[in-house]
Design a protein around this motif. Structure first.
Motif, short mmCIF file in Angstrom:
data_model
loop_
_atom_site.label_atom_id
_atom_site.label_comp_id
_atom_site.label_asym_id
_atom_site.label_seq_id
_atom_site.Cartn_x
_atom_site.Cartn_y
_atom_site.Cartn_z
N ALA A 66 31.55 40.67 39.87
CA ALA A 66 32.75 40.79 40.70
C ALA A 66 33.39 42.15 40.44
CB ALA A 66 33.74 39.68 40.39
N ILE A 87 25.54 37.83 39.69
CA ILE A 87 26.46 38.33 40.71
C ILE A 87 27.71 38.78 39.98
CG2 ILE A 87 27.78 37.81 42.78
CD1 ILE A 87 25.76 35.51 43.29
N LEU A 133 30.06 32.75 47.95
CA LEU A 133 29.76 34.15 47.72
C LEU A 133 30.84 35.05 48.31
CD1 LEU A 133 27.83 36.24 46.52
CD2 LEU A 133 26.55 36.19 48.67
N PHE A 167 30.23 38.29 34.59
CA PHE A 167 29.70 38.03 35.92
C PHE A 167 30.49 36.89 36.55
CE2 PHE A 167 27.30 35.61 32.88
CZ PHE A 167 27.27 34.35 33.42
N ALA A 168 30.45 36.87 37.87
CA ALA A 168 31.20 35.85 38.61
C ALA A 168 30.37 34.60 38.86
CB ALA A 168 31.68 36.43 39.94
N TYR A 181 25.34 43.21 42.38
CA TYR A 181 24.22 42.45 41.85
C TYR A 181 23.55 43.21 40.72
CZ TYR A 181 25.08 40.34 46.35
OH TYR A 181 25.70 39.75 47.43
N ILE A 186 33.97 35.86 46.19
CA ILE A 186 33.87 36.79 45.06
C ILE A 186 34.29 38.17 45.55
CG2 ILE A 186 32.31 37.88 43.39
CD1 ILE A 186 30.63 35.29 43.55
N GLU A 187 35.31 38.71 44.92
CA GLU A 187 35.84 40.01 45.35
C GLU A 187 34.89 41.14 44.95
OE1 GLU A 187 39.75 42.82 44.58
OE2 GLU A 187 39.87 40.69 44.17
N ASP A 188 34.52 41.95 45.93
CA ASP A 188 33.64 43.10 45.72
C ASP A 188 32.39 42.73 44.91
OD1 ASP A 188 35.38 44.89 47.08
OD2 ASP A 188 36.57 45.12 45.25
N PRO A 189 31.56 41.82 45.45
CA PRO A 189 30.38 41.41 44.68
C PRO A 189 29.37 42.54 44.53
CG PRO A 189 30.24 40.54 46.89
CD PRO A 189 31.60 41.18 46.77
N THR A 232 32.79 45.05 41.82
CA THR A 232 31.84 46.16 41.80
C THR A 232 32.07 47.03 43.03
OG1 THR A 232 30.27 44.71 40.70
CG2 THR A 232 29.40 46.77 41.58
N CYS A 267 21.22 36.37 48.64
CA CYS A 267 22.64 36.73 48.74
C CYS A 267 22.93 37.51 50.02
CB CYS A 267 23.06 37.53 47.51
SG CYS A 267 23.15 36.52 46.01
#
Length: 154
Positions: free
Chosen positions: A107, A105, A79, A123-124, A87, A82-85, A109, A44
């Protein structure tokens, strides 16, 4: 309420403890091809710049997935969408097949945190990884939805 369910099914107010980023970094694994969390995170992170890290991304992926990944631009754009990923610090193993793992992953976060109670976290996406004994390491086979174990080359 965090989701649409009975009030008794809601997480407690203290289900997580926020942590400083430097504290969170201390619990993240050192990179190792034998650790699916480390491989998922490295994959990622490398997607931030797929041109610069193309060799690393190709090395982290299964040989069978390289054609589908191509130049990794589509995976990078996915990737980035995805808003504010964030892990997960653990993977989930596929039911009935410990050689397939799913790196989550999340979203939205914006802060690092430690879960203090078992929670179902929305999770996204997931990174699907597979243990490849011929290489003695975990490899990435896909990003997005779960890939069923029988559809992952072992």
């Amino acid at each position: 309420m965090s989701y649409n369910a009975h009030p008794d099914d809601q997480p407690s107010a203290q289900w997580r403890r926020f942590a400083a980023d430097d504290e969170a970094e201390t619990v993240m694994p050192e990179f190792s091809f034998q650790d699916p969390v480390a491989v998922g995170m490295m994959f990622c992170n490398a997607l931030d710049d797929p041109k610069e890290y193309h060799v690393a991304l190709s090395r982290l992926a299964t040989p069978e997935s390289l054609l589908a990944f191509g130049d990794f631009a589509e995976a990078s754009a996915f990737l980035a969408s995805i808003e504010d990923p964030g892990y997960g610090s653990q993977v989930n193993r596929a039911h009935g097949d410990d050689d397939v793992a799913y790196f989550k992953i999340l979203a939205g976060t914006t802060d690092s945190f430690q879960a203090l109670e078992d929670q179902v976290l929305p999770f996204a996406a997931v990174v699907t990884l597979v243990w490849r004994p011929e290489f003695g390491e975990w490899r990435v086979h896909g990003i997005g939805n779960y890939i069923r174990p029988e559809d992952v080359p072992h």
